[in-house]
Each structure stands twice: as C-alpha cells, then as structure tokens.
Design an enzyme around this catalytic site. Structure first.
Site, short mmCIF file in Angstrom:
data_model
loop_
_atom_site.label_atom_id
_atom_site.label_comp_id
_atom_site.label_asym_id
_atom_site.label_seq_id
_atom_site.Cartn_x
_atom_site.Cartn_y
_atom_site.Cartn_z
N LYS A 114 -40.61 27.32 0.65
CA LYS A 114 -40.99 25.90 0.62
C LYS A 114 -40.03 25.13 1.49
O LYS A 114 -38.91 25.58 1.73
CB LYS A 114 -40.92 25.37 -0.81
CG LYS A 114 -41.67 24.07 -1.03
CD LYS A 114 -43.15 24.29 -1.32
CE LYS A 114 -43.92 23.00 -1.29
NZ LYS A 114 -45.31 23.16 -1.73
N ASP A 154 -48.07 19.80 2.35
CA ASP A 154 -47.85 19.42 0.94
C ASP A 154 -47.85 17.89 0.96
O ASP A 154 -48.42 17.29 1.89
CB ASP A 154 -46.51 19.99 0.43
CG ASP A 154 -46.34 19.85 -1.09
OD1 ASP A 154 -46.91 20.66 -1.83
OD2 ASP A 154 -45.64 18.93 -1.54
P1 NDP Z 1 -50.73 13.96 -0.70
O1 NDP Z 1 -49.57 13.45 0.04
O2 NDP Z 1 -52.02 14.14 0.01
O3 NDP Z 1 -51.02 13.06 -2.00
C1 NDP Z 1 -50.05 12.84 -2.98
C2 NDP Z 1 -50.59 11.81 -3.97
O4 NDP Z 1 -49.69 11.73 -5.07
C3 NDP Z 1 -50.68 10.44 -3.37
O5 NDP Z 1 -51.74 9.75 -3.98
C4 NDP Z 1 -49.33 9.81 -3.75
O6 NDP Z 1 -49.39 8.41 -3.84
C5 NDP Z 1 -49.10 10.42 -5.11
N1 NDP Z 1 -47.65 10.54 -5.33
C6 NDP Z 1 -46.77 11.33 -4.65
N2 NDP Z 1 -45.51 11.17 -5.09
C7 NDP Z 1 -45.61 10.26 -6.08
C8 NDP Z 1 -44.66 9.68 -6.94
N3 NDP Z 1 -43.35 10.02 -6.89
N4 NDP Z 1 -45.12 8.79 -7.86
C9 NDP Z 1 -46.45 8.47 -7.93
N5 NDP Z 1 -47.39 9.00 -7.14
C10 NDP Z 1 -46.98 9.87 -6.23
O7 NDP Z 1 -50.25 15.35 -1.36
P2 NDP Z 1 -51.12 16.53 -1.96
O8 NDP Z 1 -52.38 15.99 -2.53
O9 NDP Z 1 -51.17 17.61 -0.95
O10 NDP Z 1 -50.16 17.04 -3.13
C11 NDP Z 1 -50.25 16.60 -4.49
C12 NDP Z 1 -49.62 17.62 -5.41
O11 NDP Z 1 -50.32 18.87 -5.29
C13 NDP Z 1 -48.15 17.93 -5.15
O12 NDP Z 1 -47.52 18.23 -6.39
C14 NDP Z 1 -48.23 19.21 -4.32
O13 NDP Z 1 -47.04 19.96 -4.38
C15 NDP Z 1 -49.39 19.90 -5.00
N6 NDP Z 1 -50.03 20.96 -4.24
C16 NDP Z 1 -50.59 20.69 -3.01
C17 NDP Z 1 -51.21 21.70 -2.31
C18 NDP Z 1 -51.94 21.43 -1.05
O14 NDP Z 1 -52.65 22.34 -0.59
N7 NDP Z 1 -51.85 20.26 -0.45
C19 NDP Z 1 -51.23 23.09 -2.81
C20 NDP Z 1 -50.70 23.24 -4.15
C21 NDP Z 1 -50.10 22.21 -4.79
P3 NDP Z 1 -48.59 7.54 -2.75
O15 NDP Z 1 -49.23 7.87 -1.44
O16 NDP Z 1 -48.78 6.13 -3.17
O17 NDP Z 1 -47.15 8.00 -2.85
#
Ligand code: NDP
Length: 439
Positions: A114, A154
C-alpha cells in the site's frame, strides 16, 4: 509489542487479526516455530520519501510519500495509493497489513502492499495534480514494476492520477507495461475495474443474504461515502432491486427517502467534483445533514432506519454507538466497501447480534481481484468483455464468501466471517512463507 504509539490504526488492524488467529495458532506449532506472526507484522520494506512540487502560484510545496511492500509470499506486492491529508505511516501500514489477507482471500497470486501521500487533492488544479503525481513517481518508479510491485487507486487516486503517474513512469523507464492497475480504458485498463469494489461489496451482501434464504430485493440500504466505492455500490444495489437511501462525504449526509438519484450523484462527484450539499438543490425533497450536526458519538448516516448498511467512505467511520443504533433499528446485514470502517467495538456489536457482517478485507476484495484481472489481460495482451470480467468478479466474490464462511464453521463460529476471513487468508500466506524458507 507496540513499539510505535503513533501507529494506532496499524495496531487496531493487527489486534483484530491476532484475536481471530488464536484458535489456529494454538493448534499449530509450526507457525510459532517459523516465527510467522513476528515476520508477518514486519513489512518486507517501507519507503518514505519527499515529494516536492510547484503550485500554480509558483510556490514550492512539499509532501510526504509512502510505499509499504508488506508481504510477497503469494505474488508481487499489490495495493492502492491514497492521497489524503490524513495519510501517515500508521494509516499506510494498517492498509498494507489488511491487504495481505484480502489479497490471499481472492485466491489470486498477489502479495500485499500500500502507499500514498499526505497530499490533499481537493481544490487543486489539473496542472497541480499532474506535477504532484510526476514528482511522486520520480522517487517511486525505481521501486515498482509489473512483476514486483503494482500500485492502484484508493481515496483521492482515480484514473486521472493513475494516468499522470503512468506517463511519468514510462518517461523515466522507457517501459510500457502493466505497472499500474485502474488505468483508463483507452490504454490498458480493464472493463469493470472502476465498478469492481462497489459491485463486489454488493455481491458479497447478496451471498450473505442468500445463505439465510433472503435476497436484496426491496431492502432499504444505507451507504456512506460518495466516491468510487460508494457510487458503484449504489449502482449495483439498484440493479439488484434494493433501495439505497443515503450517501455522504466529509461535509455531510444526504438522506433521500425514495432513493438516491444516481445520475445526480455521478454528475456532482465524477463530473463537477463538488460537495454533496448541492444534491438538495436538484432534489429539494431530500434532506442534507451537515457534518457539524452529527451526534457526538458517531455518524448521522447510521442513525437512519434501514435493513442493510454499506460503509464505503473511510476507516473508523462507524462507532460502537452507530452499530448499536443500526441493530436497534433492525439492520440485518453490513457489508464493508471501505477498509476497517467499523471500530473494533462496533464489530463486537455486530457479531454479538449475529447479523450478517462482511468485514472489509472480504467484502471489498472485488477491487483488487479485478486489478489482478487487469494485470492478467495486460500480460497476455488480451481484452476481455464487460460481461466476462463481471462474471469472473461474481465467482471470486462467491468463493471469498464460501472460503470465509466455511473456515468460520471449521473453527466453530459459523456466523463469524471476521474469524473465517482472517484465518483463511492467514493460512495461505503463512504456509507459503514456510515453504519459501526464512526470508
Ligand atoms: P474516493 O476518494 O473515491 O471516495 C472517498 C469518499 O469517502 C469520499 O466521499 C470522501 O468524502 C469520503 N471520505 C474520505 N475520507 C473521509 C474522512 N476522513 N471523513 C469523511 N469522509 C471521508 O475513495 P474510494 O471510494 O476509492 O475509497 C473509499 C474506501 O474504500 C476507502 O476506505 C478505501 O480504502 C476503500 N477501498 C477502495 C478500493 C478501490 O478500488 N477504490 C478497493 C478497496 C477498498 P470527501 O471527498 O468529502 O473527503
């Protein structure tokens, strides 16, 4: 031994895994003899580096970059890059540790890694994002490769960032190879990769429900997040007849009683990249709950009555009080799209209530699994159809569910998929490490 108190999330992830492993460690001397736990919690390699870049005003900015190559017993290091201001060594280490078991569970030949940076992409211009990505790769390129370490996206890293990083890697090495996954469909990306984590997390929920003779049809669902994983979780929920009624970002939660409008959500987040409070301008009947109004002990999204919950935002976004509220409101299943979104106390609440609970390392493994399918297509110079990749994703998610639930049953706790997923993943990696000698 906790030698670095700053790494709270890493210790949280390790404690959960070690708790689950007690039954297999007690009955198998070989793991102790080969110091498997001691070796597994220590990354094979950690890289930390300076990322200097020039902003649009001509000022030099500096961020901190990370890549943790945690375990390569099963294959090349594989895992995403996260760009978010909250990134630090402990966050990347917890994500890398979880990735080892998740990747093992997919049944595919991939090790765990990671990386990321404490860079905040919000409000940055396209040029700033490109210069940051190029600087990040100026160091990282020497550590990655299609058969050694293959990063993906991510939080904060999508196809645009992967494009800029790949471009710089190609310029520095002269190689056009499958060193990243999550690439654009124009130049080596795989169909379904963008959708895979969200779709996979819904397939996982479907298999958990099916095992109890139930289906997703007509179920009211809570989804947190509004990014890649949340959007495609919502899309698949609709396709399978469920009704997702929420989404959220760091500014607040949208509650739309009749169902989130997916077109509006995609327009706001994928095209315009704006805050969620704009959702209610298009849908005045929906409610926006600003983050400032959340309960002190948790997150407003989990206090809305529903039957299923899909945490898809970030780590520790679902507290013990949230878990109790979900159970009190009659939730029957939780499938985690995010990594470690539920606190350890929240997980205990779900396990005690014996609801269907799919921990992230099992339920969100569809993303990395499809990344491996992208690697396979790149290596064989083939391109598979959407249906072909989606079908493989379904089979992989089903196998992960069966592997976790059968292992849970083998160890006497058939409903406990945390135990099942941890032991099933561990056993594969540990046995491979033993066979490969002391390295
Ligand atoms: P994105 O950046 O596309 O979206 C993240 C979302 O979560 C946004 O809506 C963001 O809101 C919100 N968010 C992030 N950090 C915070 C925070 N500290 N407090 C509140 N809201 C938060 O990321 P992903 O959708 O790719 O990832 C989401 C989760 O899924 C993570 O835990 C990631 O590790 C996990 N994941 C992702 C994979 C992938 O293929 N992309 C694979 C496996 C797991 P805002 O923009 O307002 O911060």
């Amino acid at each position: 031994q906790k030698t670095s108190p700053a790494q709270a999330e890493f210790y949280q992830a390790v404690e959960e895994v070690l708790d689950s492993l007690q039954p297999i460690l007690e009955t198998n001397e070989k793991y102790q003899k080969h110091a498997i736990i001691e070796r597994m919690v220590e990354p094979e390699r950690q890289i930390m580096f300076r990322v200097p870049w020039v902003d649009d005003q001509g000022n030099v900015q500096v961020n901190k970059g990370y890549r943790i190559e945690f375990n390569s017993a099963l294959g090349p290091y594989k895992g995403g890059l996260r760009f978010h201001p909250s990134v630090n060594a402990g966050i990347i280490k917890f994500l890398g540790f979880e990735q080892i078991f998740k990747n093992a569970l997919t049944g595919l030949p991939i090790g765990g890694g990671k990386g990321g940076a404490n860079f905040d992409p919000k409000g940055k211009s396209d040029g700033e994002i490109m210069r940051f990505c190029q600087s990040f790769i100026n160091e990282l390129y020497r550590h990655i490769g299609p058969t050694t370490d293959v990063p993906a996206g991510d939080i904060g890293v999508g196809a645009r960032e992967i494009g800029y990083m790949f471009g710089q890697y190609k310029r520095l090495t002269g190689n056009y190879d499958g060193v990243f996954t999550g690439k654009s469909l124009l130049w080596g990306g795989s169909l379904v990769r963008k959708e895979a984590t969200g779709y996979g997390c819904v397939y996982f929920a479907q298999y958990m429900l099916e095992a109890k003779g139930d289906t997703l049809a007509g179920k009211r669902c809570l989804v947190s997040g509004a990014g890649n994983v949340a959007i495609y979780t919502i899309e698949k929920l609709y396709q399978l007849g469920a009704v997702p009624v929420t989404c959220s970002d760091s500014s607040g939660t949208v509650y739309h009683e009749t169902g989130i409008n997916l077109d509006t959500l995609k327009e706001l987040k994928e095209v315009r990249k704006v805050r969620l409070n704009e959702y209610v301008a298009a849908h005045p009947e929906a409610k926006f709950i600003p983050a400032a109004d959340y309960p002190a002990d948790g997150n407003a999204v989990w206090r809305i009555p529903a039957q299923l919950a899909f945490p898809c935002a970030t780590q520790n976004e679902l507290s013990e009080a949230d878990a109790k509220a979900l159970v009190a409101n009659g939730v029957i299943g939780v499938s985690e799209g995010a990594n470690m979104p539920s606190t350890q106390d929240a997980v205990e609440v779900f396990l005690d209530a014996k609801i269907s609970y799919g921990p992230g390392k099992a339920a969100n493994a569809g993303g990395v699994a499809t990344s491996q399918l992208e690697m396979a297509q790149n290596a064989s110079m083939q391109r598979w159809s959407f249906e072909e990749v989606d079908e493989k994703l379904k089979v992989i998610m089903k196998n992960i569910f069966l592997n976790a639930s059968e292992t849970a049953a083998e160890f006497g706790e058939p409903h406990n998929l945390v135990l099942g997923a941890n032991i099933a993943g561990f056993r594969k990696v540990a046995d491979a490490m033993i066979e490969q000698g002391v390295v």
